[in-house]
Every structure is written in C-alpha cells, then in structure tokens.
Write a protein that holds these residues in place. Structure first.
Motif, PDB file in Angstrom:
ATOM      1  N   TYR A 137       1.029  -1.333  -0.294  1.00 38.26           N
ATOM      2  CA  TYR A 137       0.058  -0.058  -0.295  1.00 38.26           C
ATOM      3  C   TYR A 137       0.692   1.701   0.283  1.00 38.26           C
ATOM      4  O   TYR A 137       2.238   1.397   0.475  1.00 38.26           O
ATOM      5  N   ASN A 138       0.162   2.230  -0.687  1.00 39.49           N
ATOM      6  CA  ASN A 138       0.238   3.323  -0.695  1.00 39.49           C
ATOM      7  C   ASN A 138       0.695   4.286   1.071  1.00 39.49           C
ATOM      8  O   ASN A 138      -1.074   4.173   1.665  1.00 39.49           O
ATOM      9  N   VAL A 139       1.721   4.364   2.376  1.00 38.41           N
ATOM     10  CA  VAL A 139       1.152   4.495   3.304  1.00 38.41           C
ATOM     11  C   VAL A 139       1.452   5.764   3.852  1.00 38.41           C
ATOM     12  O   VAL A 139       3.009   6.568   3.224  1.00 38.41           O
ATOM     13  N   LEU A 140       0.684   6.723   4.781  1.00 38.03           N
ATOM     14  CA  LEU A 140       1.293   8.116   5.406  1.00 38.03           C
ATOM     15  C   LEU A 140       1.037   7.771   6.840  1.00 38.03           C
ATOM     16  O   LEU A 140       0.074   7.315   7.829  1.00 38.03           O
ATOM     17  N   THR A 141       2.301   8.260   7.406  1.00 34.29           N
ATOM     18  CA  THR A 141       2.496   8.243   9.064  1.00 34.29           C
ATOM     19  C   THR A 141       2.930  10.108   9.460  1.00 34.29           C
ATOM     20  O   THR A 141       3.586  10.808   8.426  1.00 34.29           O
ATOM     21  N   ASP A 142       2.231  10.494   9.880  1.00 37.27           N
ATOM     22  CA  ASP A 142       2.939  12.199  10.312  1.00 37.27           C
ATOM     23  C   ASP A 142       2.883  11.839  11.583  1.00 37.27           C
ATOM     24  O   ASP A 142       2.092  11.490  12.953  1.00 37.27           O
ATOM     25  N   SER A 143       3.954  13.398  12.153  1.00 33.80           N
ATOM     26  CA  SER A 143       3.692  13.678  13.635  1.00 33.80           C
ATOM     27  C   SER A 143       2.583  14.181  14.440  1.00 33.80           C
ATOM     28  O   SER A 143       3.024  13.656  15.383  1.00 33.80           O
ATOM     29  N   VAL A 144       2.157  14.567  14.022  1.00 30.62           N
ATOM     30  CA  VAL A 144       0.627  15.074  14.852  1.00 30.62           C
ATOM     31  C   VAL A 144       0.122  13.725  15.247  1.00 30.62           C
ATOM     32  O   VAL A 144       0.052  13.765  16.831  1.00 30.62           O
ATOM     33  N   ARG A 145      -0.155  12.643  13.963  1.00 31.12           N
ATOM     34  CA  ARG A 145      -0.790  11.537  15.055  1.00 31.12           C
ATOM     35  C   ARG A 145       0.294  10.391  15.407  1.00 31.12           C
ATOM     36  O   ARG A 145      -0.162   9.792  16.449  1.00 31.12           O
ATOM     37  N   GLY A 146       1.233  10.688  15.253  1.00 33.87           N
ATOM     38  CA  GLY A 146       2.370  10.502  15.800  1.00 33.87           C
ATOM     39  C   GLY A 146       2.826   8.756  15.316  1.00 33.87           C
ATOM     40  O   GLY A 146       2.423   8.428  14.208  1.00 33.87           O
ATOM     41  N   VAL A 147       4.155   8.546  15.658  1.00 39.40           N
ATOM     42  CA  VAL A 147       4.818   7.401  14.905  1.00 39.40           C
ATOM     43  C   VAL A 147       4.134   5.426  14.894  1.00 39.40           C
ATOM     44  O   VAL A 147       2.439   5.761  15.849  1.00 39.40           O
ATOM     45  N   GLN A 148       4.294   4.551  14.012  1.00 40.62           N
ATOM     46  CA  GLN A 148       3.009   3.627  13.523  1.00 40.62           C
ATOM     47  C   GLN A 148       2.077   3.827  14.073  1.00 40.62           C
ATOM     48  O   GLN A 148       1.583   2.650  13.695  1.00 40.62           O
ATOM     49  N   LYS A 149       1.965   4.522  13.220  1.00 37.45           N
ATOM     50  CA  LYS A 149       0.063   5.221  13.113  1.00 37.45           C
ATOM     51  C   LYS A 149      -0.601   5.178  11.631  1.00 37.45           C
ATOM     52  O   LYS A 149      -0.031   6.669  11.144  1.00 37.45           O
ATOM     53  N   ASP A 150      -0.991   4.373  11.421  1.00 36.63           N
ATOM     54  CA  ASP A 150      -0.425   4.713   9.760  1.00 36.63           C
ATOM     55  C   ASP A 150      -2.442   4.527   8.706  1.00 36.63           C
ATOM     56  O   ASP A 150      -3.226   4.076   9.021  1.00 36.63           O
ATOM     57  N   ILE A 151      -2.169   5.355   7.941  1.00 34.87           N
ATOM     58  CA  ILE A 151      -3.293   5.234   6.595  1.00 34.87           C
ATOM     59  C   ILE A 151      -2.926   5.440   5.567  1.00 34.87           C
ATOM     60  O   ILE A 151      -1.638   5.357   5.293  1.00 34.87           O
ATOM     61  N   TYR A 152      -3.730   5.116   4.495  1.00 30.49           N
ATOM     62  CA  TYR A 152      -2.970   4.164   2.982  1.00 30.49           C
ATOM     63  C   TYR A 152      -4.076   5.147   1.995  1.00 30.49           C
ATOM     64  O   TYR A 152      -5.392   4.987   1.980  1.00 30.49           O
ATOM     65  N   SER A 153      -3.322   6.340   1.655  1.00 30.78           N
ATOM     66  CA  SER A 153      -4.208   6.443   0.232  1.00 30.78           C
ATOM     67  C   SER A 153      -5.258   5.808  -0.657  1.00 30.78           C
ATOM     68  O   SER A 153      -5.699   6.514  -1.634  1.00 30.78           O
ATOM     69  N   ASN A 154      -4.373   4.637  -0.792  1.00 30.81           N
ATOM     70  CA  ASN A 154      -5.327   3.412  -1.608  1.00 30.81           C
ATOM     71  C   ASN A 154      -6.763   3.141  -1.137  1.00 30.81           C
ATOM     72  O   ASN A 154      -6.848   1.908  -2.238  1.00 30.81           O
TER      73      ASN A 154
END
Length: 785
Positions: free
Chosen positions: A490-507
């Motif tokens: 998958y395309n996977v996005l993690t950001d510093s606000v939601r926190g590490v190892q918190k993944d969401i997938y753009s597809n």
C-alpha cells in the motif's frame, strides 16, 4: 522568515557575457592548431543554453572535410553525442550517446567532456558530465582503444565551435575552456552553491597546455587575424578563434549577449527568450525571433513569468510585415494557430494595424498604429497592475489596469516576423524609471531557495529488519508518504501529529492502524523504520515523499468552530491538522496564515470513508470549493456541498462539510498553500499529443502529482529522485497499490514542466487536469534540466 540573496545565491564567481550562435546565419567559430600536442588527453568545458530543439547542433569538434572527424553535439532527438568517426572505413572510433534528453530552452547547462585514452579502464577514457554530474545512462558506450590519438590537437586540422558535421548550433555559449593534456572533472570549472545546492561556475585556476584556450566573449568585436574580439583567448596562450557570421551590429542580429548562467547584476543573468515549448510561431535566432509566413495568426510567449515588480521589454517587426500584436498572456494562455494576445480573457494585446487594444476578443481605441522598424516597448507594472505600451519611446498611455496573477510576454504574428529583446542585447530606449529587464537576477527572492530543505523524495532499499533513512538536506519531516516501488504494498502515510506507527493508506478507505514496525521515529535528518513490509520489505526499492511542518511541535488552534491540533510550517505552506467532527459544517483552524490551495482529508476511525480532496482549480477555478475529488479513487470531480459546504478556505480556517464528517469522526487534514518559487497547485488542458502543454511553475519541479478531473483516471506521481533526468517516466499511483510503472510522462524543466504523454490520465485532448508541484529550486537559481 525570508532570505535576501543577491548574485550567485551565496556570492562567488560571476560571468558578464555570452555569445549567441544563430544557425539561420550559419554562425560558428574556427581555429586550426599550429602544433600537434596531446591527442590522447584533453578536456572541453562550456556553459550552454539551447534554443532549437529536435535538430542537430554542434558544440565542438573538428572540420567535417577531414576523413576522420570528431564531434560533441546535440542530436535531432535532443540527446548529447560525442564521437570520432572514420568516414573512409565507416568506423566509429569512440562514441557516447546519452539516454537523457536535453529539452530545456529556458536555462543553462554546464557540459564537460574529458578524454584520456591512456587510462587502463576503458570506461575512464571518455567521460561526459552535465551540471557537475557524470552521465552514465548511455544508449551507446563505445570507448576508445588504449592510447587512441584523437583528431583534436592535430596541427593543420581545423576545429570548430558552434558547428560540426555541418550542423550549426542555435543558442548561447559562455565560459568555454579547453585544457590540453589533462583529463579534468567538472570541479575544475564549477561548484555547488552552499545555499541553493545548484551547480554554478567557478574560475578555472589550472594550466591550459599548448593548445588550451579560454573564451569569455567579453571583447566585443569580430575576430580575424589577431588575439582580439569575441574569439580572444584569455588563457594567455593567444589561441584565438575566428568568428564567422557573427554580428556586433546594433539591432536584432547583435550577438554579444549579457545572457549568462550567473546572477551577476540587473543587466547580466539568465534572460527570457521566446519559449519553443509553448509557441505556434517558427522561432529562430536563439529564440529571439518569431515568424510566420502565412496569412494566419500565430503566437509565442516568453520563458519568464512575473507576479510582482516592474518589467520592460522591446519588440521590433522586420522584413515582410502584415499584422502584429504585442502584449502579455497569463500562464493559461496557450499559443496556437489563429490565437493572438487579446483574443481571450487571459491575454492583452496592442494591434499594429489601427493601434487598438485587445482583451477577451474585444477591442477599443488606444494608441498609434505601428509597422516594420518601429520599436514597441512594453511596460508591465505588476505592483500597480497596469500595462503600458510605447512606440519609439513615446508612451501610448495606460492600456490596462487591475491586472493580477502571473503574466508572460506574448506576441502575435500574421504573415510577419517579430524580434524580441528582453534586455540581453541592450535596449534601444531606456526603460521607464524603476522598470527592470526580464532576467532571473531581477526576479524576487524566494523564501525557500532549496526545496529539499522542507520537501524531498528519498529512496532506500528495504532490509526487512530496521534502518534509518536520511534525506539529502538533513531536515526533520512531519509527514512521510511511502511506497514500495517494486510490488503491490500500500501507499502508506504517517505524520508527527497522529504519531509514529500510526498508518493510513491513500489507496484504501481503511481506518488508521497501529503498524508495528512501521515508521518508528521522526529524526532530525529523516526517519527510522522497522520490519513492516509497507516500509521495509526486504530487497525492495522504496520512495518516501516528505514534508516538513512544525518539526514535531503541535499547537492547539481555536480559530474555528471546533478546536484543532496543528503542526505548521507557514513559510513552506504546509500544515497537518487533526480534529474531531461535530456532525455539522465545522470550521477548522489550519494555522497557515494564508488560504490553503489544496486540502486532503481522511476520517481515521471510520471504515469505508474516502480521502476527500479539494483544490483551487477544480471546476475551472470557478467556485472550486463546491467540488471535490477522491484520492483513493479514479473518479472525476464531483459537484457537491458535502465536502466543504461550498465555502472557500480563509487565511485561518477551512470548512469541513457535514456530508462527509460525522459526529465523533476523528479526522486528519493535510493543507498546502502556494509559496512562490516552491509550490504550485494549478490546472491545464490536454492536447492529446506527445508535444503536450507546457506548464509554467516558476521553479524546477522535484515532485509533480496529476489527476484528470473531467473523467475517470488514476492519480499519478513523478519525482526527480526516481528519474534523475528527462524524460520523467517512472510513476506511482496514490489511489492504487500498483508497483511502479514506466511510461514517458513529462520533462521537468528549470521553470516548469512539459507534458510528453499521450496517455489519457495525463494528456487527453480537451481533458482537464489539476496538479500539485514542489520545487527543487526557484527558477531564479535553477539550471536547465
């Protein structure tokens, strides 16, 4: 934060002159060595600005009349080729042909060819470099035999600059060095600027050898019979070059230019020319002449666009003349047959026949008529939003007021020839007080001179355990969007606000997951990853697109009707926003201080919910926030109040529509504002051709994402980390898990990108598209690509 930078971003060595070579005049320089010297070892270095594309153009080599000849030239497919060929035996003695194409007419290339056939390793015997980097992607790589003696440096064998094998170069050259007896690297002639990361000239300080020479083109006279004039050798050797069909007569044929690859002064820098990538006219004379020999309107535009400041340039029609139209066009103005400045709402013109002014197809009385030989001055004041034309230094009065946006010079010809001068030849008349020549020195400074300090595309190979990924400029990212290039992860996005190892997938429409072994840390120079296959699948190639927001610092924002948590980098135009929906049409603080131009949102805790995307250019830019796209889908734009409540973002908030955000939905939004010279969120209309539309961004793009809006298509992303040279062909799709695929899509350029695709997802005839683009460097500092 702002940077005020003059000259070469961090100072240094500046050039003042270049020489124009007009292929229409068969212009070139020649010299015959009087002594045979080192034929096995030598180096040629020069700065080159191309004009004619798709034709052969010789840079340096021996005369074609010899039975063996040597050539460094651009080919008719826009590659670079260096070879020596024996005509009598039909034998190629050595040859390098690049895979890379060179189709950027708006900036300068630094080209070095270094030869040493005494090297034991064959591939070390001939080396080609462009902008400080060795070219290793070659369609042909035939290396010379050990100790092979070239025809270069042979007594009585003529050598040429600007013409080889009867192919004349059309363009500009500056700072040409030839070193006899040494195989040098580009570092002898150039260096990387410490602020911008851009390759720039530096003074050569070594020895030249017997047949070595240095041409800086500062002695303005033709050269014949003595070491003086444009062919003067400044090496101390007196190895001067004879000029042929080169003019120093004032006017359109004047070939001594202040168009140079350094930010030297207000009158010496990289100048605008007519843009062959966005022209319906036939261009010549190094893109300063546009002509059409039929009784039909054809038009051209310039290579530099402006949004602020005061600008002046001059036009003169010459030769056979019927009708002309001088003016400006916005970046949406597309030259074509039967198109002239003023025909649409996006352009403004001054007509030769009756002196009327034109806009949106309507005309009204304005000034005097003009004809062959009249000098038409254009004074564009983007600070006041006014446009004034001059005829032979006499103002015709203010033609238009209220101008805003980005405008480029535009010209129309109807069975006529027009000659442009943006200042590189010296103006016929002094510009009005406060008005500047159209060159890169005079462009405004950008707040971000090196894009990779806040946004980058970083490559790594998975190891299946854990590793640290370091980005080039050593910045701390806040959003990392990663994709396995070789398989269907998958395309996977993690950001510093939601926190590490918190993944969401753009597809997908999946909820946010806690991904053990995903991105485990945001570091000061990149990020760390664990064993998760979406991040670190063993042996697979990955790319990570990264944006910097608040560098891990989050703030509470109460600007909207609900409270949000924001990480923001206002100078880079990016914020990450999290909030919980109320079930109504919420206003949400984004922290940017200016209205965002693109927003991507996703519910984190509710399955089956899409990535709703807004963009300022949806619906043709008319009421765009009554529309949306879905990042995880292929659909075109949808007209609906559900996404944004038909409300445009403001400098403090955006509206999160109740049609998509239910009560208790935990949301993330990625918000981008435009930053001049760094980011742009625009649109274009396709033409279905491999000679597709040119999109002016005002910077050299690092990352481009495109989506068709009037029909179904995938989203597509290219970047210059995966494609180091043109054309850019490796693409990934945010809405699918597909592995990386290859299809020629675009050329990245010093001032934008050129569509080279016939694929409907990029360039269907009449199709409408939106894009988001981020810069390597502003055009002000960028070299040609």
């Amino acid at each position: 934060m702002s940077l005020v930078i003059a000259g070469n971003a961090s100072g240094g060595y500046n050039l003042t002159k270049s020489l124009r070579f007009r292929s229409s005049a068969s212009a070139y320089m020649n010299r015959t060595p009087s002594t045979t010297t080192n034929r096995t070892t030598w180096t040629w270095s020069g700065w080159v600005k191309r004009s004619k594309l798709g034709v052969f153009g010789g840079l340096f080599g021996t005369d074609f009349s010899a039975s063996v000849f040597n050539a460094l030239r651009f080919t008719d497919t826009d590659t670079l080729s260096i070879f020596e060929y024996d005509v009598g035996t039909s034998t190629t003695l050595y040859r390098l042909d690049t895979t890379q194409v060179f189709r950027d007419p708006s900036g300068w290339y630094h080209i070095v060819f270094a030869f040493d056939s005494t090297q034991a390793t064959a591939s070390n015997r001939s080396k080609l470099y462009v902008n400080g980097v060795q070219v290793t992607a070659l369609t042909t790589a035939t290396y010379p035999s050990l100790n092979y003696a070239t025809l270069i440096n042979t007594a009585t064998v003529p050598e040429n600059i600007g013409q080889v094998t009867t192919s004349y170069f059309d363009g500009y050259m500056a700072e040409v060095n030839f070193v006899d007896g040494q195989q040098l690297t580009p570092s002898s002639f150039g260096e990387t600027d410490s602020l911008t990361g851009v390759w720039k000239p530096k003074a050569y300080s070594g020895t030249y050898g017997t047949n070595g020479f240095y041409l800086k083109f500062t002695d303005v006279a033709t050269t014949s019979g003595s070491n003086a004039g444009l062919g003067k050798d400044f090496s101390g050797n007196g190895n001067y070059w004879t000029t042929n069909n080169i003019s120093v007569t004032a006017g359109a044929t004047y070939d001594s230019m202040t168009d140079v690859p350094t930010l030297t002064s207000a009158t010496a820098a990289n100048y605008a020319v007519m843009n062959p990538l966005n022209s319906a006219s036939t261009l010549s004379n190094a893109n300063l002449t546009g002509s059409i020999g039929t009784a039909t309107w054809y038009s051209s535009v310039g290579t530099i666009g402006v949004t602020s400041g005061k600008w002046y340039w001059e036009l003169v029609y010459s030769g056979t003349f019927t009708l002309g139209m001088v003016g400006i066009g916005s970046t949406s103005f597309i030259p074509a047959v039967n198109i002239y400045p003023g025909i649409g709402s996006d352009s403004y013109g001054y007509f030769s026949s009756n002196g009327n002014k034109y806009n949106n197809g309507s005309n009204s009385a304005y000034g005097a008529s003009y004809t062959t030989g009249d000098v038409i001055g254009v004074a564009l004041d983007m600070d006041a939003g006014t446009l004034t034309f001059y005829k032979n230094n006499s103002s015709q009065g203010t033609a238009y007021t209220g101008l805003s946006g980005t405008f480029v010079p535009a010209f129309g010809s109807h069975n006529s020839t027009v000659n442009a001068n943006f200042g590189q030849q010296g103006f016929t008349y002094s510009p009005p007080t406060g008005y500047k020549a159209l060159n890169t020195y005079n462009l405004p400074d950008s707040t971000i001179v090196a894009g990779n300090k806040v946004m980058d595309a970083t490559l790594w190979t998975g190891n299946g355990t854990s590793q640290t990924v370091t980005n080039a400029a050593a910045f701390k990212p806040d959003l990392v969007w990663a994709k396995n290039r070789g398989t269907t992860n998958y395309n996977v996005l993690t950001d510093s606000v939601r926190g590490v190892q918190k993944d969401i997938y753009s597809n997908t429409t999946d909820v946010e997951l806690t991904a053990s072994g995903g991105l485990t840390a945001f570091n000061s120079n990149g990020f760390s990853i664990g064993t998760n296959a979406n991040w670190n699948n063993n042996t697979y190639a990955f790319v990570g697109w990264q944006w910097q927001a608040g560098q891990g610092t989050n703030t509470t924002n109460t600007s909207g009707s609900i409270t949000s948590t924001v990480s923001v980098n206002a100078s880079a135009g990016f914020s990450i926003v999290t909030y919980t929906g109320s079930g109504g049409n919420d206003t949400v603080g984004h922290g940017l201080g200016v209205a965002p131009k693109m927003i991507i949102t996703k519910p984190r805790n509710t399955a089956g919910t899409s990535w709703v995307t807004g963009h300022q250019s949806l619906n043709g830019g008319v009421n765009p926030w009554n529309c949306f796209l879905v990042l995880n889908g292929t659909g075109g734009q949808t007209t609906s109040t559900n996404a944004w409540n038909n409300t445009a973002p403001t400098s403090s908030v955006f509206t999160s529509g109740s049609g998509f955000v239910g009560a208790g939905y935990t949301m993330v939004a990625y918000c981008w504002a435009e930053v001049a010279g760094f980011s742009q969120f625009g649109s274009y209309t396709g033409n279905g051709s491999s000679d597709g539309p040119f999109i002016y961004t005002g910077f050299r793009p690092k990352f481009v994402m495109v989506k068709r809006t009037d029909s179904t298509s995938n989203w597509n992303v290219t970047d210059t980390s995966r494609d180091l040279y043109n054309p850019e062909a490796q693409y990934l799709q945010p809405n699918t898990s597909n592995a990386e695929a290859t299809f020629v899509l675009i050329d990245g350029l010093s001032n934008g990108f050129k569509n080279r695709s016939t694929d409907a997802a990029y360039n269907a005839s009449g199709g409408t598209y939106i894009y988001m683009a981020f810069a390597e460097n502003p055009f002000k500092y960028a070299n040609a690509r």
